[in-house]
Design an enzyme around this catalytic site. Sequence first.
Site, PDB file in Angstrom:
ATOM      1  N   PRO A  60      10.823 -18.483  -8.197  1.00 21.91           N
ATOM      2  CA  PRO A  60      10.654 -17.180  -8.256  1.00 21.91           C
ATOM      3  C   PRO A  60       9.134 -16.650  -8.692  1.00 21.91           C
ATOM      4  O   PRO A  60       8.777 -17.449  -9.572  1.00 21.91           O
ATOM      5  CB  PRO A  60      11.690 -16.461  -9.055  1.00 21.91           C
ATOM      6  N   THR A  61       8.905 -15.692  -8.263  1.00 23.20           N
ATOM      7  CA  THR A  61       7.491 -15.118  -8.704  1.00 23.20           C
ATOM      8  C   THR A  61       7.507 -14.501 -10.141  1.00 23.20           C
ATOM      9  O   THR A  61       8.580 -14.021 -10.369  1.00 23.20           O
ATOM     10  CB  THR A  61       6.996 -14.036  -7.810  1.00 23.20           C
ATOM     11  N   GLY A  62       6.722 -14.962 -11.072  1.00 25.77           N
ATOM     12  CA  GLY A  62       6.782 -14.442 -12.437  1.00 25.77           C
ATOM     13  C   GLY A  62       7.332 -15.395 -13.155  1.00 25.77           C
ATOM     14  O   GLY A  62       7.500 -15.226 -14.527  1.00 25.77           O
ATOM     15  N   CYS A  63       7.830 -16.622 -12.871  1.00 29.33           N
ATOM     16  CA  CYS A  63       8.481 -17.673 -13.482  1.00 29.33           C
ATOM     17  C   CYS A  63       7.389 -18.740 -13.777  1.00 29.33           C
ATOM     18  O   CYS A  63       6.530 -19.078 -12.993  1.00 29.33           O
ATOM     19  CB  CYS A  63       9.643 -18.645 -12.839  1.00 29.33           C
ATOM     20  N   ILE A  64       7.468 -19.058 -15.264  1.00 27.22           N
ATOM     21  CA  ILE A  64       6.280 -19.744 -15.454  1.00 27.22           C
ATOM     22  C   ILE A  64       6.767 -21.525 -15.327  1.00 27.22           C
ATOM     23  O   ILE A  64       7.953 -21.919 -15.643  1.00 27.22           O
ATOM     24  CB  ILE A  64       6.003 -19.817 -16.969  1.00 27.22           C
TER      25      ILE A  64
END
Length: 110
Positions: free
Chosen positions: A106-110
């Site tokens: 997911p976008t925003g996951c580190i």
Amino acid sequence: MPLDVEGKSLETDEEGYLVDLTEWTEPAALELAKTENLELTESHWEVIHFLREYYNEFQIAPAVRVLTKAIGKKLGKEKGNSKYLYELFPYGPAKQACKIAGLPKPTGCI
């Protein structure tokens, strides 16, 4: 690192996400879950299938806040909270569940 599923080698990236999302199957999910030290229950499958439907509709893997809200709407408040989701996917409901569901990180996951 390839993932061996029923005699077929599936390509994964350096973090273990499937490279070709079309290669996902339920047996692949079981293998991916093994790499995460998870045993999938009916509750896990509910979230996994929800994520796949979400991705098919919106072409994006939801971040955890979006996931929590969307699950709450579809599966009920008792399941649409981060405590419940973290119990199922301790390494992050969005990140870990998306990996097992054969979706991109997911976008925003580190």
